[in-house]
Scaffold this motif. Structure first.
Motif, mmCIF file in Angstrom:
data_model
loop_
_atom_site.group_PDB
_atom_site.id
_atom_site.type_symbol
_atom_site.label_atom_id
_atom_site.label_comp_id
_atom_site.label_asym_id
_atom_site.label_seq_id
_atom_site.Cartn_x
_atom_site.Cartn_y
_atom_site.Cartn_z
ATOM 1 N N ALA A 169 2.428 1.637 -3.491
ATOM 2 C CA ALA A 169 1.451 2.173 -4.444
ATOM 3 C C ALA A 169 1.231 3.664 -4.218
ATOM 4 O O ALA A 169 1.096 4.440 -5.184
ATOM 5 C CB ALA A 169 0.139 1.408 -4.318
ATOM 6 N N ALA A 170 1.199 4.068 -2.956
ATOM 7 C CA ALA A 170 0.998 5.486 -2.647
ATOM 8 C C ALA A 170 2.178 6.319 -3.143
ATOM 9 O O ALA A 170 1.989 7.432 -3.661
ATOM 10 C CB ALA A 170 0.810 5.666 -1.140
ATOM 11 N N LEU B 28 11.024 6.990 -8.423
ATOM 12 C CA LEU B 28 10.326 6.034 -7.566
ATOM 13 C C LEU B 28 11.331 5.209 -6.771
ATOM 14 O O LEU B 28 11.110 4.927 -5.586
ATOM 15 C CB LEU B 28 9.432 5.119 -8.409
ATOM 16 C CG LEU B 28 8.649 4.055 -7.626
ATOM 17 C CD1 LEU B 28 7.779 4.696 -6.544
ATOM 18 C CD2 LEU B 28 7.792 3.216 -8.581
ATOM 19 N N GLY C 223 2.872 10.305 -9.776
ATOM 20 C CA GLY C 223 2.170 10.222 -11.047
ATOM 21 C C GLY C 223 2.694 9.101 -11.932
ATOM 22 O O GLY C 223 2.650 9.208 -13.164
ATOM 23 N N GLY D 179 2.892 4.871 -13.006
ATOM 24 C CA GLY D 179 2.241 3.583 -12.956
ATOM 25 C C GLY D 179 3.127 2.578 -12.235
ATOM 26 O O GLY D 179 4.318 2.810 -12.007
ATOM 27 N N LEU D 180 2.551 1.421 -11.884
ATOM 28 C CA LEU D 180 3.302 0.414 -11.146
ATOM 29 C C LEU D 180 2.831 -0.973 -11.557
ATOM 30 O O LEU D 180 1.642 -1.287 -11.474
ATOM 31 C CB LEU D 180 3.092 0.605 -9.636
ATOM 32 C CG LEU D 180 3.844 -0.354 -8.710
ATOM 33 C CD1 LEU D 180 5.353 -0.163 -8.836
ATOM 34 C CD2 LEU D 180 3.406 -0.154 -7.265
ATOM 35 N N SER D 181 3.752 -1.796 -12.031
ATOM 36 C CA SER D 181 3.455 -3.178 -12.397
ATOM 37 C C SER D 181 4.324 -4.105 -11.568
ATOM 38 O O SER D 181 5.548 -3.964 -11.548
ATOM 39 C CB SER D 181 3.726 -3.413 -13.888
ATOM 40 O OG SER D 181 3.591 -4.782 -14.206
ATOM 41 N N SER E 261 0.834 -1.208 0.000
ATOM 42 C CA SER E 261 0.000 0.000 0.000
ATOM 43 C C SER E 261 0.864 1.251 0.000
ATOM 44 O O SER E 261 0.557 2.228 -0.699
ATOM 45 C CB SER E 261 -0.941 0.006 1.212
ATOM 46 O OG SER E 261 -0.202 -0.052 2.426
ATOM 47 N N ALA F 283 4.181 5.625 -5.687
ATOM 48 C CA ALA F 283 4.098 5.693 -7.151
ATOM 49 C C ALA F 283 3.004 6.663 -7.575
ATOM 50 O O ALA F 283 3.191 7.474 -8.502
ATOM 51 C CB ALA F 283 3.830 4.303 -7.721
ATOM 52 N N ASN F 284 1.854 6.593 -6.910
ATOM 53 C CA ASN F 284 0.736 7.477 -7.242
ATOM 54 C C ASN F 284 1.099 8.933 -6.996
ATOM 55 O O ASN F 284 0.748 9.827 -7.782
ATOM 56 C CB ASN F 284 -0.489 7.081 -6.418
ATOM 57 C CG ASN F 284 -1.727 7.851 -6.819
ATOM 58 O OD1 ASN F 284 -2.145 7.798 -7.975
ATOM 59 N ND2 ASN F 284 -2.320 8.568 -5.855
ATOM 60 N N GLY F 285 1.830 9.196 -5.901
ATOM 61 C CA GLY F 285 2.227 10.566 -5.591
ATOM 62 C C GLY F 285 3.165 11.151 -6.633
ATOM 63 O O GLY F 285 3.224 12.376 -6.809
#
Length: 684
Positions: free
Chosen positions: A650-651, A672, A657, A659-661, A647, A653-655
């Motif tokens: 993901a946060a 990142l 902007g 993507g995350l695989s 979690s 990466a989202n911050g």
């Protein structure tokens, strides 16, 4: 019970029994008069084997004064008592009683067909000559070495790699066989390999040369032996190792027939192993088929001549640097006990820096001066001292006045691991400099220091610990500031530095990370099982011995599909799932990615087995539908003090902007990587 006793010329009854037995076999032994027997006996040259008082064999031998060997004249056991090990008992007692001599020499007619008997007693063929009879029969010379060094004992090789060769390769070196066989074998003698590879032979090769039927060809091959290093491993150790190999072949369930040919092939492997080497070169497909067993049982790599010429550096690395073996060996660490200093001198005085007395005095003085020195001693699973070092923190400098490794099969591996331990030790205690001032630092440590970023000067070796994950400007500035404290100068790195330059900088200034360089970053999902095996996260139910910490270098296997992998690079490790009682779905650390190779599973397993925890079947299981697998070789892993949950990842990466695989190995933005790295080192 059979006993072996010496007989003198005065023991007429026993002497007469030996003469009578010898006379039964004059056609084989030749005629020898009773006075000759008595002369040998008077000179201490007669041993008899008795079974409840009955003479059941004898050995008659001369003790030449001008040479330091035993000349075996007769070895005689009557037919009705053969197969009881009597000849072996006689030879064993002869070796024991004459152990101060170099060895035992015997001559025997070739047409008697006794080669297996002599080799079974531990003798090796050492040439031939013509008999004095009218038929000019061929006499083979046999030699049983007592293991003494002499003036011709060769010093340690200067070559990067010493390999043994079997008869298929050796005959090719001598120009015998098909053109292709000769060409492949002679590639090992190419001029560019002269300083890299040394060829050696073991006693089994002598047996195969001796078995060549054509006398001219046999002598031609013998003449070439002088160009190779001669090895004489302990015969009892070889016999034991050969038994282990034979048992392993029997367990395979492949229906392989254990005949004389197979035993000879396994003998090559056993002798190579007991001589302390790890590479056996052959063109024999049947011997090559035993490669798995040779490695699993004897840690010998069976390879072709072509493999040596193409991969000499890798083979040498596999022989000298074996972190997988390090992981499989139990080590213990403890502080040096007061009063035990002199007992350590014999293990750690190879570098010649201060002499035995000086080393003991230095160790003692470190326990008595005003600085609180930690004197650490590392022992292997058998209790033998293998490493010795002392350290103390002085402000922002970790001082190391003593750093020694003992002569050991894993010495080079230990040296590399210890240097990294010192860097981690310094970093964990807030040091910015590691300073080694031991004038007698072991050669293995000196050789490893340069590639690991230690700078040598007149006072020793110095490494800088630049604990910055940021821009080239920030990293260079921190390095410059640290270097200034010790009067050194460091280079200034530019933003977007090439990946190769950035990777070197991150190794030399570890744990520095240059996130605005061209060095790419990846994230790799790894299942908990392999995360535990590689990093001990999640921890094993039975804690693993972590005296040496995580091995510096490892290999990880996955399916062969490309996803933009390139090297050098850095890689984050993401534990992809968790089972009952296990944590999962978290980033646990990062490593330097040194090599990515795609190929046949068996070939990659053989190439990288010295690094890893994978078995051959597990490497095969990682292959994709094409039957190919990808090997990721990585080093200098840092486990994060704070594990970054899914979690939180993901946060982050989202911050940014981004993507995350996390389904497979994926390239990520360096921003990142920096965010995750800093999160993993966040103060809690």
């Amino acid at each position: 019970m059979i006993e072996v006793l010496p007989v003198t010329g005065e023991q007429s009854e026993m002497l007469g029994a030996a003469i009578a037995l010898g006379n039964r076999y004059t056609k084989r032994l030749g005629l020898l008069t009773p006075p000759a027997y008595r002369k040998y006996a008077d000179d201490g040259g007669l041993l008899v084997a008795l079974d409840h008082g009955e003479l059941v064999g004898y050995a008659l031998f001369g003790l030449p004064k001008r040479s330091q060997h035993v000349r075996l004249v007769h070895l005689c056991v009557p037919e009705e008592h053969r197969g009881k090990g009597i000849a072996r008992l006689l030879i064993a007692e002869l070796r024991r009683s004459q152990s101060h001599r170099l060895g035992i020499r015997a001559r025997c007619r070739r047409d008697y067909g006794l080669s297996d008997t002599w080799s079974g007693l531990g003798f090796v063929p050492k040439g031939e000559g013509l008999g004095r009879g009218s038929d000019k029969e061929t006499l083979d010379t046999w030699w049983l070495d007592h293991g003494h060094d002499d003036l011709f004992t060769e010093a340690q090789s200067d070559a990067l790699l010493v390999v043994t060769v079997d008869h298929t390769v050796f005959s090719g070196l001598r120009g015998t066989g098909a053109d292709r066989a000769v060409e492949e074998s002679r590639a090992l003698e190419a001029g560019w390999l002269a300083d890299l590879v040394e060829l050696a032979y073991t006693p089994q090769l002598l047996l195969h040369v001796q078995a060549v039927e054509d006398r001219e060809e046999r002598n031609h091959q013998r003449a070439g032996l002088s160009r190779l290093r001669s090895l004489a491993p302990d015969t009892s150790a070889v016999a034991s190792r050969q038994q282990e190999l034979t048992a392993a072949v029997g367990k395979e369930g492949t229906g392989v027939v254990i005949d004389a040919g197979l035993r000879a092939r396994l003998r090559y492997v056993a002798e190579t192993s007991c001589a302390g080497l790890q590479v056996l070169v052959t063109r024999d497909s049947d011997l090559a088929a035993l490669a798995d067993i040779a490695w699993e049982v004897a840690r010998v790599r069976v390879v072709s001549p072509e493999a040596v010429t193409l991969h000499v550096d890798e083979l040498r690395q596999a022989q000298m640097y074996r972190p997988a073996d390090l992981m499989g060996t139990a080590f213990s660490a403890a502080e040096v006990e007061p009063g035990s200093e002199e007992g350590l001198v014999a293990f750690f005085d190879q570098a010649g820096g201060d002499g035995g007395v000086g080393l003991a005095e230095r160790l003692t003085s470190l326990a008595q001066d005003g600085v609180l020195w930690r004197r650490e001693l590392l022992r292997d699973g058998e209790g033998r001292p293998v490493a010795l070092y002392a350290w103390a923190l002085d402000g922002r400098t970790l001082n190391v006045p003593l750093l020694r490794t003992a002569l050991h099969g894993l010495e080079e591996t230990l040296a590399r691991q210890l240097l990294f331990i010192l860097k981690r030790l310094g970093r964990d205690r807030g040091a910015q400099v590691v300073r080694i001032t031991d004038a007698g630092t072991s050669r293995a440590a000196v050789a490893a220091a340069g590639p690991d970023g230690f700078i040598e000067d007149e006072n020793g070796f110095t490494a800088f610990l630049v604990d910055v994950c940021g821009s080239a400007e920030a990293v260079s500035g921190a390095a410059r500031q640290i270097a200034g404290r010790v009067g050194a100068v460091t280079p200034v790195l530019d933003a977007r530095a090439p990946a190769e330059i950035a990777s070197i900088a991150e190794r030399v200034w570890w744990p520095a990370k240059l996130v605005d360089s061209a060095l790419p970053s990846f994230i790799a999902p790894v299942k908990p099982r392999w995360s535990t095996e590689l990093f001990d996260v999640p921890a094993m139910l039975v804690p693993r011995d972590d005296v040496l910490g995580i091995s510096r270098e490892h290999v990880y296997y996955r399916s062969a599909g490309h996803r933009g992998e390139s090297v050098p690079a850095r890689i984050l490790w993401y534990v992809s799932e968790g089972s009952a009682g296990q944590q999962g779905k978290m980033v646990i650390g990062c490593s330097r990615l040194d090599e990515v190779v795609i190929g046949d599973p068996d070939a990659l397993f053989s190439r990288f087995e010295h690094l890893g925890v994978y078995g051959r079947s597990e490497v095969r299981a990682a292959a994709d539908a094409s039957g190919r697998v990808m090997a990721l070789r990585f080093s200098d892993t840092e486990l994060f003090p704070v594990q970054v949950t899914h979690s939180r990842l993901a946060a982050l990466a989202n911050g940014l902007g981004l993507g995350l695989s996390l389904m497979s190995l994926s390239k990520i933005d360096n921003a990142l990587f920096q965010a995750v790295y800093e999160e993993g080192h966040r103060k809690t």
